[in-house]
Scaffold this active site. Structure first.
Site, short mmCIF file in Angstrom:
data_model
loop_
_atom_site.label_atom_id
_atom_site.label_comp_id
_atom_site.label_asym_id
_atom_site.label_seq_id
_atom_site.Cartn_x
_atom_site.Cartn_y
_atom_site.Cartn_z
NE ARG A 52 -8.44 -6.19 -10.20
CZ ARG A 52 -7.73 -4.97 -10.02
NH1 ARG A 52 -7.03 -4.80 -9.00
NH2 ARG A 52 -8.13 -4.15 -11.11
CG HIS A 243 -0.18 1.51 -34.43
ND1 HIS A 243 -0.04 0.37 -34.28
CD2 HIS A 243 -0.96 2.07 -33.54
CE1 HIS A 243 -0.95 0.27 -33.33
NE2 HIS A 243 -1.43 1.16 -32.86
C1 BG6 Z 1 -3.82 2.30 -30.27
C2 BG6 Z 1 -3.24 3.67 -29.57
O1 BG6 Z 1 -2.89 1.50 -30.55
O2 BG6 Z 1 -4.23 2.72 -31.77
C3 BG6 Z 1 -4.49 4.80 -29.46
O3 BG6 Z 1 -3.00 3.23 -28.35
C4 BG6 Z 1 -4.94 4.93 -30.78
O4 BG6 Z 1 -3.88 5.69 -28.90
C5 BG6 Z 1 -5.33 3.86 -31.52
O5 BG6 Z 1 -6.02 5.93 -30.73
C6 BG6 Z 1 -5.51 3.97 -32.94
O6 BG6 Z 1 -5.96 3.14 -33.73
P1 BG6 Z 1 -7.06 3.11 -35.04
O7 BG6 Z 1 -7.25 1.85 -35.48
O8 BG6 Z 1 -8.45 3.74 -34.61
O9 BG6 Z 1 -6.40 3.99 -36.04
#
Ligand code: BG6
Length: 491
Positions: A52, A243
């Site tokens: 934006r 995850h």
């Molecule tokens: C993200 C989450 O998907 O993954 C976050 O929304 C989190 O809250 C992050 O901190 C962690 O990713 P990584 O790769 O740092 O373990």
């Protein structure tokens, strides 16, 4: 293994909605820059930021120039390459919910209908539908177009379905790339290599040999400036639905017949569907919710979750979850899978621990009574490594067994810069390889398992138990695992 091919990319336009946002600056732009440095981007590959803010392309480049550098290690930064990279970058100011404002984007894309076109939606999910409708109505979706979405994809199965329906109204399923950046991490792909590139583990990879599996994603950071978003989300939706379940699935899946996208994803979804449902009181008894309180790390005190910006004083949102899950299948019957994730935990550690069964009859004396079995520890963070814990005879004149580790540290083996997870994933989108992306049915199956847990928490008003920042979470998580006579691996 051909998870990612080295074939050169076709000319492309990478249209980055949310181009001025945090993820773009921290991860997406650096990832594309690194691939540019590796000479993997074709000369005619453009990156078009959309937002934006009323920048022109030079203004956007200046902003990136000032903000991106701090997210690239000095040793990996080359001024000449960076300036050359910036020449690929353009910008269009668009109010995504106003179809009339797509004109600059239409103009910049005109005449490039034959090139690969990626619409990358690094924006709040509430904007997904407006953007997909906007690019559709602006006539921008071509045969070679793809759309990439960041999680969270919805808040539950129903809202995820609604998003998927609106996506599929304008894109075909094979054009939709749902990102879970954990699948871009080297060690996650190495898990596939470990399991399906070596015959060694397959006979052991079953309930007769494995007693339990523990998957931990611990973060030391808190929710930082994301209090408003996070309070509506919580750890179950933010980390477990995507995850953690993706890691579980890769550990538990059957060997696919090939590395083709659908062959892999067909096996993954079977695991999600085989997860035994956790409903009602069963969900409460097999889960722990936690919320961090003020605490301290080496370098000083940190505030609790409730003191964070945009967090209501009486919030019951969980920043920690532990779950005991089971998979109903011949391979896994009777093997508990313990999952846990939390913010403000003792350290940033992501690891998968496979605990093997103990010897049926011990003939040796050991200092620890062989109380801990053989373990395979797959670490994703902070370092990427695979360790195997075995018993050996300690040197000396008596026969004393002692556990030691066989250690494989990927930094030592490969001695090169570790790719950011997004580097691989962004290239895969441009190439058109969806293996490491989530298919619609996978997302639905993951929500179908998660939703009843959250509903049970609401029904029983299950509180989030406080834990001190800088620890491994609430003690109830230890109680959960100790019911099976086990303890979390925290070495
Ligand atoms: C993200 C989450 O998907 O993954 C976050 O929304 C989190 O809250 C992050 O901190 C962690 O990713 P990584 O790769 O740092 O373990």
């Amino acid at each position: 293994m051909n998870l990612i091919s080295n074939e050169s990319l076709q000319p492309f336009d990478f249209i980055l909605f949310g181009g001025t946002g945090d993820l773009s600056i921290r991860k997406l732009i650096p990832s594309l820059y690194f691939r540019h440095c590796e000479q993997q981007l074709p000369e005619d590959g453009r990156i078009i930021g959309v937002g934006r803010t009323d920048y022109d392309s030079d203004g956007f480049r200046n902003m990136l120039n000032e903000s991106v550098r701090e997210h690239i290690e000095e040793a990996d930064f080359d001024e000449g390459s960076w300036q050359a990279f910036l020449q690929r970058v353009h910008y269009c100011a668009v109010d995504v919910s106003d179809v009339g404002s797509y004109k600059p984007l239409i103009e910049i894309l005109a005449g490039r209908e034959e090139e690969v076109r990626v619409f990358y939606l690094s924006v709040a999910p509430s904007l997904f539908t407006a953007i997909t409708n906007g690019v559709h109505e602006a006539g921008l979706i071509t045969e070679k177009s793809r759309v990439t979405l960041e999680k969270p994809l919805g808040r539950d199965q129903e809202s995820a379905e609604a998003i998927n329906n609106s996506l599929s109204a304008v894109f075909k399923e094979e054009q939709i790339y749902r990102i879970d950046h954990y699948l871009g991490k080297e060690t996650v792909q190495n898990l596939l290599a470990l399991r399906f590139g070596n015959a060694l583990f397959e006979p052991l990879w079953r309930s007769e040999r494995i007693s339990d599996v523990q998957i931990t994603i611990a973060e030391s950071l808190g929710v930082e400036g994301r209090g408003g978003f996070y309070d509506q989300t919580g750890a179950l939706r933010d980390m477990v639905q995507n995850h953690l379940l993706q890691l579980l699935v890769i550990i538990a899946m059957e060997p696919p017949v090939s590395i083709d996208p659908d062959a892999v994803r067909d096996e993954k979804i079977k695991v999600l569907r085989a997860l035994k449902p956790l409903r009602g009181i069963d969900a409460v008894e097999n889960s722990v919710r936690g919320q961090y309180k003020a605490g301290a790390y080496g370098d000083g005190p940190v505030p609790g979750y409730l003191e964070g910006e945009d967090v209501p004083d009486d919030s019951n949102t969980e920043t920690f979850v532990a779950l005991r899950a089971e998979i109903g299948s011949w391979r896994w019957e009777g093997v508990p899978f313990f999952l846990r994730t939390g913010k403000r935990m003792e350290s940033k550690t992501t690891e998968i621990v496979i605990n093997f069964r103990k010897v049926p009859h011990s003939i040796f004396d050991t200092a620890d009574g062989m109380s801990t079995p053989n373990q395979l520890i797959i670490r994703l963070q902070p370092e990427e490594s695979i360790r195997m814990r075995i018993y050996v005879k300690a040197w000396g004149d008596d026969i004393q067994l002692q556990p030691v580790y066989l250690n494989l540290d990927f930094n030592d083996v490969f001695q090169k810069r570790k790719m950011i997870a997004y580097e691989r994933l962004l290239l895969d989108v441009i190439r058109g390889n969806p293996t490491l992306f989530m298919r619609r049915d996978e997302v639905a199956a993951a929500w179908a398992w998660i939703d009843p847990i959250r509903q049970a928490w609401e029904q029983f008003q299950y509180p989030a138990k406080g834990y001190t920042a800088g620890t491994w979470g609430p003690s109830a998580a230890n109680a959960l695992i100790s019911r099976d006579g086990l303890r979390w691996n925290e070495d």
